[in-house]
Design an enzyme around this catalytic site. Structure first.
Site, PDB file in Angstrom:
ATOM      1  N   THR B 151     -51.996  33.633 -33.443  1.00 42.65           N
ATOM      2  CA  THR B 151     -52.336  33.700 -34.857  1.00 42.65           C
ATOM      3  C   THR B 151     -52.943  32.380 -35.310  1.00 42.65           C
ATOM      4  OG1 THR B 151     -50.500  35.184 -35.291  1.00 42.65           O
ATOM      5  CG2 THR B 151     -51.312  33.902 -37.165  1.00 42.65           C
ATOM      6  N   LEU B 204     -44.593  35.246 -30.608  1.00 38.60           N
ATOM      7  CA  LEU B 204     -44.156  36.633 -30.531  1.00 38.60           C
ATOM      8  C   LEU B 204     -43.517  37.037 -31.863  1.00 38.60           C
ATOM      9  CD1 LEU B 204     -43.881  39.174 -28.788  1.00 38.60           C
ATOM     10  CD2 LEU B 204     -41.619  38.341 -28.106  1.00 38.60           C
TER      11      LEU B 204
END
Lengths: 317, 317
Positions: B151, B204
């Site tokens: 991200t 994650l």
């Protein structure tokens, strides 16, 4: 041996009564939480959760739910899921997966079909009628359409000391398609750590996610605060901060239970809940914001209960 | 007057350089954060964010993004949105709404269309090729398909003392349809309070949402911890707790900046990031978990950068 269960709103009471019966017979927290939430999802007259829940602005009933295991921190969640009988069961099943454990929209619905969860048209005639009536009112009176967002949230503690939390909601009435509130969001809608306790929220999701109050309450209990002190501290200081910084705080109410079965709530609006534990039989209370960052909690009156029963079953003109 | 910007991964560097240029010229934190994230979304060779991002298991590129304003706590977020050029801009626009500010799936895409955001087929030939190749590898070697979840997250501070945070991600490669990670989730993927500082996460998502680390880091900074101490405390204690209770902790990395422009990071995996402020020019660093809950941070080497450049542009066979 201690055990306990607490859940948001009067609608959860029958589920809490059953939860305590199961916990006394050594039911596991996970099964008991799922069962409690299912009881609320299945009841057609509760218009903010599961079957009978109110649809979105397009007339489609989209549901959110989450499940968290306080032993392992496993989380499963769904948002914008449609036509599945028990969203909480889908969320619980997802919590077993290491990946893809939060699914939204068509992907969530698809998962529930593939996994064989019971399909059901969740939109009742009554809910559809309420929606139609509301559309008309909005048109006629130029009303703000958003109203009602009563999530069922539950925290349970079993005799082994395990704790879980579950939430389920059809979300804000007249929400736009795909709108998600706090219910499936860890930290905002729910949080639990079996070594400390758990918390869950109900209210305006858009504001709840600005504060991560469920996480904060569990954290405060972890620092030694009682559930009531943790709720009071987290909720009222955030209410004040949000009022100052954002201009206004929406309605929100939080429940908490620690791993001794002690409980607490805090709210900035009239709020009912049901709670019981190994010492106290299940009971419905009504809470309001008190003075100086405290919560006023009273047993519910028979008058209130009768009026509620009448209200939820009143004919829709 | 102080200002600063920090963002996850080497891919954010060009955006950080531009961000500092804009902040020096008195750009607002909101505009600068949006612009920084857009730079990453627009670059075709970053395969975990925006254009060129990798698709889900069905070959569809679904994206998540969020924006938070640290002055007001306004949040906007999207998950599972498709074919929109800049998810971060959709998220920022949603943050202006009091209701319906987190939209998922078709509802999110629909919103972006109605609001006139630029449509674009975000799946590049290259990303499709990588997906096909991966499918084959999984079939042939019976591999765990999940890999890669970088991200872009950014925190900026402007000369007026306002802070914002933004995130954008195409999520876990080979994720199931509708899977949502931490990026659009307040408290887990991001959090910011202009009176304290901000934080953002990458890694994650399924594990990040078990810990609400972005919220926790901001909270610790609010108690007086430096950004580095806050990151170290939050990230490594959660890594240990999750390893013990869940059995394993997935990869995660957190960045933080306080309202003096001081910064910190912590990570349980090799992690690059870019940062600069009114005193320090923008620079790429590489971080690794150090001893005793500390983080080892080194300037990036020319060798690393060259190898990276080569890797992201390597032909897909």
């Amino acid at each position: 041996m201690v055990w306990g269960a607490i859940a948001t709103w009067r609608m959860a009471h029958e589920g809490v009564v059953e939860a305590l019966r199961l916990l006394e017979k050594n039911g596991t927290s996970g099964d008991v939480t799922e069962n409690l939430i299912k009881t609320v999802e299945d009841y057609p007259y509760y218009k903010s959760v599961g079957y009978g829940g109110l649809p979105n602005s397009e007339g489609i009933l989209e549901m959110d739910a989450a499940y968290m295991d306080g032993d392992t921190f496993k989380i499963g969640a769904v948002a914008g899921i449609t036509d599945v009988k028990n969203p909480i069961s889908v969320a619980r099943k997802l919590s077993e997966d290491k990946f893809n454990s939060f699914r939204v929209g068509d992907g969530a619905t698809k998962y529930s079909i593939i996994e064989g969860f019971e399909r059901k048209n969740m939109l009742t005639k009554r809910a559809h009628k309420i929606w139609e009536k509301r559309l008309e009112e909005i048109r006629e009176n130029n009303l703000n359409p958003y109203d009602g967002h009563d999530t069922v949230g539950a925290v349970t503690l079993d005799q082994e000391g395990s704790m879980t939390v579950g939430t389920s909601s059809s979300g804000l009435f007249m929400k736009k398609p795909g709108r998600v509130g706090d219910s499936p969001l860890s930290g905002s809608g729910f949080y639990v750590d079996s070594e400390i306790g758990g918390a869950a929220a109900t209210g305006l999701g858009e504001d709840l996610m600005k504060g991560c109050l469920s996480y904060e309450i569990v954290r405060l209990m972890g620092e030694g605060e009682t559930p009531q002190a943790a709720c009071d501290k987290a909720v009222y200081s955030f209410h004040d901060k949000l009022s100052k910084r954002y201009g206004k705080a929406g309605a929100f109410s939080l429940i908490a239970m620690n791993n001794k079965g002690e409980w607490g709530v805090a709210t900035n609006v009239e709020f009912t809940f049901s709670v019981g534990n190994s010492k106290e039989p299940p009971q419905i209370f009504i809470a309001n914001k008190g003075k100086n960052h405290t919560t006023d909690i009273q047993p519910i009156s028979q008058e209130w209960l009768s009026a509620y029963e009448k209200r939820i079953k009143a004919p829709i003109e």
